[in-house]
Design an enzyme around this catalytic site. Structure first.
Site, PDB file in Angstrom:
ATOM      1  N   TRP A 184      38.269  34.593 106.490  1.00 15.77           N
ATOM      2  CA  TRP A 184      36.907  34.342 106.972  1.00 15.77           C
ATOM      3  C   TRP A 184      36.353  32.989 106.546  1.00 15.77           C
ATOM      4  O   TRP A 184      35.339  32.558 107.047  1.00 15.77           O
ATOM      5  CB  TRP A 184      35.959  35.443 106.447  1.00 15.77           C
ATOM      6  CG  TRP A 184      36.124  35.706 104.971  1.00 15.77           C
ATOM      7  CD1 TRP A 184      36.919  36.664 104.407  1.00 15.77           C
ATOM      8  CD2 TRP A 184      35.532  34.984 103.883  1.00 15.77           C
ATOM      9  NE1 TRP A 184      36.862  36.593 103.039  1.00 15.77           N
ATOM     10  CE2 TRP A 184      36.009  35.576 102.682  1.00 15.77           C
ATOM     11  CE3 TRP A 184      34.651  33.904 103.784  1.00 15.77           C
ATOM     12  CZ2 TRP A 184      35.636  35.124 101.416  1.00 15.77           C
ATOM     13  CZ3 TRP A 184      34.284  33.453 102.529  1.00 15.77           C
ATOM     14  CH2 TRP A 184      34.776  34.050 101.364  1.00 15.77           C
ATOM     15  N   ASN A 185      37.020  32.309 105.594  1.00 18.42           N
ATOM     16  CA  ASN A 185      36.295  31.189 104.978  1.00 18.42           C
ATOM     17  C   ASN A 185      36.295  29.910 105.820  1.00 18.42           C
ATOM     18  O   ASN A 185      35.294  29.210 105.879  1.00 18.42           O
ATOM     19  CB  ASN A 185      36.834  30.911 103.571  1.00 18.42           C
ATOM     20  CG  ASN A 185      38.258  30.413 103.565  1.00 18.42           C
ATOM     21  OD1 ASN A 185      39.059  30.806 104.409  1.00 18.42           O
ATOM     22  ND2 ASN A 185      38.587  29.548 102.635  1.00 18.42           N
ATOM     23  N   LYS A 208      45.134  37.552 114.457  1.00 15.45           N
ATOM     24  CA  LYS A 208      44.236  38.539 113.842  1.00 15.45           C
ATOM     25  C   LYS A 208      43.132  37.768 113.142  1.00 15.45           C
ATOM     26  O   LYS A 208      43.368  37.028 112.188  1.00 15.45           O
ATOM     27  CB  LYS A 208      45.030  39.373 112.840  1.00 15.45           C
ATOM     28  CG  LYS A 208      44.242  40.012 111.711  1.00 15.45           C
ATOM     29  CD  LYS A 208      43.502  41.254 112.147  1.00 15.45           C
ATOM     30  CE  LYS A 208      42.801  41.909 110.953  1.00 15.45           C
ATOM     31  NZ  LYS A 208      41.632  41.141 110.457  1.00 15.45           N
ATOM     32  N   GLY A 259      45.428  33.599 103.382  1.00 17.52           N
ATOM     33  CA  GLY A 259      44.556  34.566 102.725  1.00 17.52           C
ATOM     34  C   GLY A 259      44.928  34.686 101.265  1.00 17.52           C
ATOM     35  O   GLY A 259      45.474  33.746 100.667  1.00 17.52           O
ATOM     36  N   SER A 260      44.658  35.843 100.693  1.00 19.37           N
ATOM     37  CA  SER A 260      44.846  36.008  99.251  1.00 19.37           C
ATOM     38  C   SER A 260      46.331  36.169  98.901  1.00 19.37           C
ATOM     39  O   SER A 260      47.139  36.589  99.739  1.00 19.37           O
ATOM     40  CB  SER A 260      44.068  37.234  98.772  1.00 19.37           C
ATOM     41  OG  SER A 260      44.596  38.383  99.397  1.00 19.37           O
ATOM     42  N   GLU A 281      49.926  30.761 103.186  1.00 18.81           N
ATOM     43  CA  GLU A 281      48.965  29.803 102.603  1.00 18.81           C
ATOM     44  C   GLU A 281      47.982  30.626 101.784  1.00 18.81           C
ATOM     45  O   GLU A 281      47.125  31.303 102.344  1.00 18.81           O
ATOM     46  CB  GLU A 281      48.237  29.048 103.727  1.00 18.81           C
ATOM     47  CG  GLU A 281      49.155  28.324 104.692  1.00 18.81           C
ATOM     48  CD  GLU A 281      49.758  27.068 104.103  1.00 18.81           C
ATOM     49  OE1 GLU A 281      49.254  26.593 103.066  1.00 18.81           O
ATOM     50  OE2 GLU A 281      50.746  26.564 104.657  1.00 18.81           O
ATOM     51  N   LEU A 282      48.118  30.582 100.453  1.00 19.29           N
ATOM     52  CA  LEU A 282      47.436  31.568  99.614  1.00 19.29           C
ATOM     53  C   LEU A 282      46.396  30.929  98.696  1.00 19.29           C
ATOM     54  O   LEU A 282      45.938  29.819  98.948  1.00 19.29           O
ATOM     55  CB  LEU A 282      48.503  32.356  98.833  1.00 19.29           C
ATOM     56  CG  LEU A 282      49.642  32.914  99.694  1.00 19.29           C
ATOM     57  CD1 LEU A 282      50.685  33.622  98.850  1.00 19.29           C
ATOM     58  CD2 LEU A 282      49.115  33.840 100.784  1.00 19.29           C
ATOM     59  N   CYS A 315      40.026  27.220  99.748  1.00 16.41           N
ATOM     60  CA  CYS A 315      41.233  27.403  98.945  1.00 16.41           C
ATOM     61  C   CYS A 315      41.542  26.198  98.071  1.00 16.41           C
ATOM     62  O   CYS A 315      42.094  26.330  96.992  1.00 16.41           O
ATOM     63  CB  CYS A 315      42.408  27.708  99.866  1.00 16.41           C
ATOM     64  SG  CYS A 315      42.639  26.460 101.140  1.00 16.41           S
ATOM     65  N   GLU A 413      41.413  33.201  90.525  1.00 18.96           N
ATOM     66  CA  GLU A 413      40.681  32.373  91.484  1.00 18.96           C
ATOM     67  C   GLU A 413      39.276  32.949  91.619  1.00 18.96           C
ATOM     68  O   GLU A 413      39.124  34.112  92.006  1.00 18.96           O
ATOM     69  CB  GLU A 413      41.413  32.440  92.831  1.00 18.96           C
ATOM     70  CG  GLU A 413      40.766  31.615  93.921  1.00 18.96           C
ATOM     71  CD  GLU A 413      41.436  31.839  95.293  1.00 18.96           C
ATOM     72  OE1 GLU A 413      41.790  32.989  95.611  1.00 18.96           O
ATOM     73  OE2 GLU A 413      41.592  30.854  96.023  1.00 18.96           O
TER      74      GLU A 413
HETATM   75  P1  NAD Z   1      42.596  38.483 102.479  1.00 22.47           P
HETATM   76  O1  NAD Z   1      44.003  38.367 102.022  1.00 22.47           O
HETATM   77  O2  NAD Z   1      41.813  39.633 101.999  1.00 22.47           O
HETATM   78  O3  NAD Z   1      42.516  38.561 104.087  1.00 22.47           O
HETATM   79  C1  NAD Z   1      43.017  37.524 104.913  1.00 22.47           C
HETATM   80  C2  NAD Z   1      43.319  38.090 106.297  1.00 22.47           C
HETATM   81  O4  NAD Z   1      44.377  39.035 106.190  1.00 22.47           O
HETATM   82  C3  NAD Z   1      42.152  38.848 106.936  1.00 22.47           C
HETATM   83  O5  NAD Z   1      42.132  38.570 108.325  1.00 22.47           O
HETATM   84  C4  NAD Z   1      42.510  40.296 106.679  1.00 22.47           C
HETATM   85  O6  NAD Z   1      41.945  41.189 107.631  1.00 22.47           O
HETATM   86  C5  NAD Z   1      44.019  40.261 106.814  1.00 22.47           C
HETATM   87  N1  NAD Z   1      44.744  41.330 106.081  1.00 22.47           N
HETATM   88  C6  NAD Z   1      44.334  42.020 104.992  1.00 22.47           C
HETATM   89  N2  NAD Z   1      45.306  42.891 104.606  1.00 22.47           N
HETATM   90  C7  NAD Z   1      46.344  42.735 105.463  1.00 22.47           C
HETATM   91  C8  NAD Z   1      47.637  43.321 105.586  1.00 22.47           C
HETATM   92  N3  NAD Z   1      48.073  44.257 104.727  1.00 22.47           N
HETATM   93  N4  NAD Z   1      48.441  42.909 106.588  1.00 22.47           N
HETATM   94  C9  NAD Z   1      48.044  41.947 107.437  1.00 22.47           C
HETATM   95  N5  NAD Z   1      46.823  41.355 107.388  1.00 22.47           N
HETATM   96  C10 NAD Z   1      45.981  41.732 106.401  1.00 22.47           C
HETATM   97  O7  NAD Z   1      41.904  37.106 102.105  1.00 22.47           O
HETATM   98  P2  NAD Z   1      40.367  36.697 102.265  1.00 22.47           P
HETATM   99  O8  NAD Z   1      39.591  37.271 101.149  1.00 22.47           O
HETATM  100  O9  NAD Z   1      39.920  36.955 103.646  1.00 22.47           O
HETATM  101  O10 NAD Z   1      40.449  35.088 102.105  1.00 22.47           O
HETATM  102  C11 NAD Z   1      40.279  34.460 100.880  1.00 22.47           C
HETATM  103  C12 NAD Z   1      41.618  34.060 100.291  1.00 22.47           C
HETATM  104  O11 NAD Z   1      42.305  33.215 101.199  1.00 22.47           O
HETATM  105  C13 NAD Z   1      41.472  33.243  99.011  1.00 22.47           C
HETATM  106  O12 NAD Z   1      42.428  33.669  98.088  1.00 22.47           O
HETATM  107  C14 NAD Z   1      41.778  31.824  99.471  1.00 22.47           C
HETATM  108  O13 NAD Z   1      42.236  30.965  98.463  1.00 22.47           O
HETATM  109  C15 NAD Z   1      42.800  32.067 100.528  1.00 22.47           C
HETATM  110  N6  NAD Z   1      42.900  30.923 101.456  1.00 22.47           N
HETATM  111  C16 NAD Z   1      44.009  30.120 101.382  1.00 22.47           C
HETATM  112  C17 NAD Z   1      44.092  29.000 102.202  1.00 22.47           C
HETATM  113  C18 NAD Z   1      45.282  28.066 102.141  1.00 22.47           C
HETATM  114  O14 NAD Z   1      45.435  27.249 103.045  1.00 22.47           O
HETATM  115  N7  NAD Z   1      46.125  28.143 101.116  1.00 22.47           N
HETATM  116  C19 NAD Z   1      43.060  28.727 103.092  1.00 22.47           C
HETATM  117  C20 NAD Z   1      41.953  29.562 103.127  1.00 22.47           C
HETATM  118  C21 NAD Z   1      41.888  30.673 102.304  1.00 22.47           C
END
Ligand code: NAD
Length: 544
Positions: A184-185, A208, A259-260, A281-282, A315, A413
């Site tokens: 979402w960010n 997604k 994501g995370s 990309e975490l 991130c 983080e």
């Molecule tokens: P998140 O991992 O909770 O969710 C990210 C996405 O994954 C969402 O669309 C979510 O619905 C989906 N998701 C959740 N569980 C899943 C599963 N089991 N299978 C498939 N999809 C699933 O992360 P968040 O809280 O939305 O985002 C914040 C995190 O993202 C932070 O840790 C941040 O550092 C990271 N991030 C990394 C980068 C990068 O480029 N390295 C960029 C932006 C954000």
């Protein structure tokens, strides 16, 4: 900043009855360009048959922004079926056609900047300036991939073991239909950084979106569709992460996940079951080093931007600062002053410097980590309070000193506007402290000497290091790879590396017929001597 009044009750999407429709918000808090009809026109593009919806709030006020249609697993499967058909024609259409379409999409992104800014702000609570960076980044990623794909993925000639007898070429075949999972960010810019190269390479995409970023992604997609990308080639699905994201992962020919770290591990394990490739990309816990020859005022001003952009929900933003003792007092004084002077508030114009956190969960996480640190002895140098007088999820940009290893914010983080400043004596101590993390996404070095900064940068374990800048140098360099080491990820987006994710290299070798390759024992006996001589000659000529 004025003193904070007590917290008002905060509406929550988990309690939709408590939500007030956006129509009742003051005009200044929902942009005029973003009416209910515009939102409905965008969400009609989501693949969702069941009619179920989820309430999405706007962070500036906590009020209902819209009811987002959610997808079922069957919608995901149908999206893949349609995408696979569309991909065949898109791959055949070739680089020149795809380049023209994507460059038109680039122009439409720029033409629609004001609407995109409104959408990004309404979904994320960012300032106008920070939303502007997202739009520019989305346009830059689209332009780069449109132009670079033909050159990077054209294929090339490689040396063969028997020059003239065998000729060898590598060509690149699109992987097929790619699953893109986006948080979402930064949905607009991250969406473009993953979808534009996939399309440029000849792939289709099933994406997604997170509930809180779906409108940004749909508005980006609309620009691509209006530019000539076939509707079925890029589908957007929404809904529960494990269920819908899991279905996207299962059916994909390749997965781009952002994501995370925890979710990244789950996806990597699931993809391994199908032997599907992934880029992950975490998260990050990114360090910034201020060496003792840096200008403290300039370093402080740039560090504040690096820490508090998007309220630290970025991130690559900075969460740890290591400042060399000789400049520590001056830097901390300036840094605290700059932080306290940041203008915080909800505005759909450029009048603010920092915006809102995006959700109640983010506010809980940030205030919890600060409370934990202060209770264990950390010192609050600036910030440290929620600001419900500005909006339900506002929080002051916060500077801590005295953060130690037992505090939650030390190693994890925070993903919020909180930074820990520590003093170090030497360059080596700064490098060791910067590397003392499970993460390795981004880092930054401030110094008056480029040579010194480069020396320190060479010792840092991270996917990007910015010199005299926090993160914007590397993030905006879309021709260069972006990604993390250690727990910050696998693979890279952006640059040639980001395009090469989406293709399978195919080696095509041809026997020219000038000389018959040995088949029988007799043939080998006759050719063994000349072939050994040829090997020695190739080494002498430094031919690989
Ligand atoms: P998140 O991992 O909770 O969710 C990210 C996405 O994954 C969402 O669309 C979510 O619905 C989906 N998701 C959740 N569980 C899943 C599963 N089991 N299978 C498939 N999809 C699933 O992360 P968040 O809280 O939305 O985002 C914040 C995190 O993202 C932070 O840790 C941040 O550092 C990271 N991030 C990394 C980068 C990068 O480029 N390295 C960029 C932006 C954000």
């Amino acid at each position: 900043m004025p003193a904070s009044p007590p917290n008002p009750p905060v509406p929550s999407p988990r309690n939709p009855a408590a939500l007030t429709p956006a129509a009742s918000t003051p005009a200044t808090l929902l942009p005029a360009r973003l009416g209910a009809a515009d939102i409905a026109a965008l969400t009609r593009d989501i693949r969702s048959r069941a009619g179920a919806t989820i309430a999405v709030i706007t962070p500036f006020t906590g009020e209902l922004l819209h009811d987002l249609p959610v997808s079922r697993v069957s919608d995901v499967q149908e999206a893949y079926t349609r995408a696979r058909l569309a991909q065949l024609a898109w791959a055949r259409a070739g680089f020149t056609h795809r380049r023209a379409v994507l460059l038109r999409a680039h122009d439409l992104i720029l033409e629609r900047t004001e609407l995109l800014l409104d959408i990004v702000q309404a979904e994320s609570g960012k300032t106008r300036g920070q939303a502007f960076e997202e739009v520019v980044q989305a346009a830059g990623a689209t332009r780069y991939n449109a132009i670079a794909a033909g050159r990077v993925l054209r294929g090339d000639r490689r040396s063969s073991a028997l020059p003239l007898v065998i000729t060898t070429r590598v060509r690149y075949r699109p992987k097929g239909t790619v699953g893109v999972i986006t948080p979402w960010n930064y949905p607009l810019s991250l969406g473009a950084m993953d979808v534009a190269p996939a399309l440029a390479a000849g792939c289709a995409v099933v994406q997604k979106a997170d509930d809180q970023g779906a409108l940004s992604i749909l508005a980006l997609r609309r620009a691509f569709i209006d530019a000539g990308v076939p509707e079925a080639l890029w589908s957007v699905v929404t809904g529960d992460g494990p269920e819908i994201g899991g279905a996207v992962t299962d059916a994909a020919d390749y997965i781009c996940f952002t994501g995370s770290t925890a979710t990244g591990r789950t996806i990597a394990a699931q993809a391994a079951g199908n032997l599907t490739g992934v880029s992950l990309e975490l998260g990050g816990n990114n360090p910034l080093i201020v060496l003792d020859d840096a200008d403290p005022a300039r370093a402080a001003a740039d560090a504040a931007t690096a820490c508090f952009t998007a309220m630290g929900q970025l991130c690559v933003s900075i969460e740890r600062i290591y400042v060399q003792r000789g400049v520590a007092d001056a830097f901390l004084r300036e840094f605290v002053a700059v932080t306290r002077a940041l203008v915080s508030g909800a505005a759909y114009d450029y009048s603010t410097d920092v915006g809102s956190l995006t959700s109640q969960a983010q506010l809980d996480r940030v205030s919890g980590q600060v409370a934990d640190a202060v209770a264990a002895g950390a010192v609050l140098e600036a910030g440290g309070r929620a600001r419900p007088d500005l909006g339900p999820y506002f929080y002051e940009p916060t500077v801590l000193t005295g953060v130690t290893a037992e505090m939650e914010c030390f190693a994890s983080e925070t993903f919020g506007p909180v930074v820990a400043v520590s003093v170090v004596d030497t360059e080596q101590e700064a490098i060791l402290a910067a590397n003392d993390s499970d993460y390795g996404l981004n880092a930054s070095v401030f110094s008056g000497s480029v040579r010194r900064a480069l020396r320190v940068a060479a010792g840092i374990e991270a996917g990007s290091v910015n010199i005299n800048e926090g993160y914007r140098g590397s993030l905006s360099s879309v021709a260069a790879p972006m990604g993390g080491v250690k727990q910050s990820g696998l693979g890279r987006r952006n640059g040639p590396e980001g395009l090469l994710r989406f293709v399978e290299p195919v080696t095509i070798s041809r026997a020219t017929g000038i000389l018959q390759l040995p088949r029988t024992g007799r043939d080998f006996e006759r050719l063994a001597g000349p072939m050994l001589l040829l090997s020695a000659a190739l080494k002498g000529l430094r031919r690989p």
